[in-house]
Enzyme design. Sequence first.
Site, PDB file in Angstrom:
ATOM      1  N   SER A  95      72.478  77.472  43.090  1.00 34.51           N
ATOM      2  CA  SER A  95      71.888  77.332  44.453  1.00 34.51           C
ATOM      3  C   SER A  95      72.218  75.984  44.953  1.00 34.51           C
ATOM      4  CB  SER A  95      70.250  77.656  44.128  1.00 34.51           C
ATOM      5  OG  SER A  95      69.770  75.984  44.440  1.00 34.51           O
ATOM      6  N   LYS A  96      72.477  76.505  46.483  1.00 31.54           N
ATOM      7  CA  LYS A  96      72.947  75.312  47.152  1.00 31.54           C
ATOM      8  C   LYS A  96      72.050  73.846  46.993  1.00 31.54           C
ATOM      9  CE  LYS A  96      71.166  76.761  51.438  1.00 31.54           C
ATOM     10  NZ  LYS A  96      71.642  77.540  52.654  1.00 31.54           N
ATOM     11  N   ARG A  97      70.970  73.939  46.531  1.00 35.03           N
ATOM     12  CA  ARG A  97      70.180  72.864  46.439  1.00 35.03           C
ATOM     13  C   ARG A  97      70.592  71.910  45.219  1.00 35.03           C
ATOM     14  NH1 ARG A  97      68.367  74.322  50.287  1.00 35.03           N
ATOM     15  NH2 ARG A  97      67.385  76.091  50.734  1.00 35.03           N
ATOM     16  N   ARG A 126      73.953  64.856  50.209  1.00 35.11           N
ATOM     17  CA  ARG A 126      73.046  64.834  48.852  1.00 35.11           C
ATOM     18  C   ARG A 126      73.603  63.507  48.045  1.00 35.11           C
ATOM     19  NH1 ARG A 126      72.465  70.219  46.736  1.00 35.11           N
ATOM     20  NH2 ARG A 126      75.123  70.363  47.306  1.00 35.11           N
TER      21      ARG A 126
END
Length: 478
Positions: free
Chosen positions: A253-255, A470
């Site tokens: 997942s891109k998180r 991030r």
Amino acid sequence: MPPVRTRVAPSPTGDPHVGTAYVALVNYCFARQQGGEFVLRIEDTDRARSTAESERAILETLRWCGLDWDEGPDVGGPHGPYRQSERSALYREYAGKLLASGDAFKCFCTPQRLEEMRVAQRAAGRPSRYDGLCRGYAPGEVERREAAGEPYVVRLAVPDEGVCVVEDLRRGPIEFDYKSVDMQVLVKSDGMPTYHLANVVDDHLMEITHVFRGEEWVSSAPKHLLLYSYFGWQPPKLMHLPLLRNPDRSKLSKRKNPTGILFYRAMGYLPEALINFLALLANATREGEDELMDLPAIVRRFQIEHVPIGGPVFDVAKLDWLNARYIRERLDAASLVERARVWAISPERLTRIAQLAAPRIERLSDLGPLLAFLFSGRLAPRAVDLASKKLDEAQTRQAFELALTELDSLPAWNAFAIETALKGIAEKLDKKMRDVARPFYVAITGSPTSIPLYDSMELLGRDIVRERLRNALQAVTA
Ligand code: GLU
């Protein structure tokens, strides 16, 4: 036996995902290997979330990967249109048939009643499923409600008893109790079909013989099979592919990790390496076999029965290794230059960059340091550089966190939209934009001053920006 026809059917509701390339590759390989056809269909029934930008990016990145399709919205074909939003009349016609045969029914329940029903079912520990109230109306009741202008949806009539067996090519039979299959909405109150109706009608009319799709659709399969049987159609063969996993086995997942094809392109991965990498996830090599292979070789050795059912791990270190091998072994100096040129400098991008840089340089040699961040992958900003006199550490963290969520949900990626989002964040923190600008400059460009921030972010693209934010967040959190 009809000729093999497969399809990939992405929904244009976000940035193209590596999982879409994986699914497309499996469908592509199977069709090519069987001398069949591969179709690209855009499933944009969710009008609120579908965007033209996303559709463009999906087509562009799948083509960049080297996966060409025989029929699709851009190339046409005998079964078009290939965009579901242009096929509404067809879905209306088929929904009408289901209503006439009693295999679907009009449901007038209000959102409030449905919510109460759900709450009661949850409290009783029962699965959430439409209770069939509107299915049991006495003759004339439906007409009366319709004449009174009550809005309604069309739902699939699901038997109350019995078992549906989904034959999955790889997993074998999977049984579903009809009691647990919801009476799916097929047509929404605005007259638009849902994915389920459109998907079945299209797979049939487009003469799709095999569907290889993500495992998140397994639970939809009983609804689809019911539709096929109500229409009296032969369903395609089905196989559900496992979702790609992070090395810690959690869902990709891109998180956690970059998942966008655009990210890997912007980072300077070669499409051959990315496709080669995905192909190895679908079909691992045998001992002694070279892992480096081009698309024709991938197609030749493809075996659908060897595609794993357990989630394959998207291991970026392996991708790095393959990419490096491609650069070393498959590109001579001239082709490397050409690849770098195509990667870094499309004429429009270069013109825009030149316009932004011109007011900020004295000599051409200033261009390198000023613009290096646009041609780099990850930056490694240090906490001290990210610090700003106007924000404390918690506020800096919060600014990055808010930016990560808010930029992700921007429907369009351009300097104006980004500026509006960041100014909104400054306001939330009760600050002026100039007070929060520094950490963003450092996170995105590596320096407190550079060419304009919002344009830089647009030029870098959403995926690289997400990754840099991030990293910056991590630096100030550590
Ligand atoms: N539109 C669905 C998706 O985005 C396709 C599912 C299917 O292949 O049936 O994944």
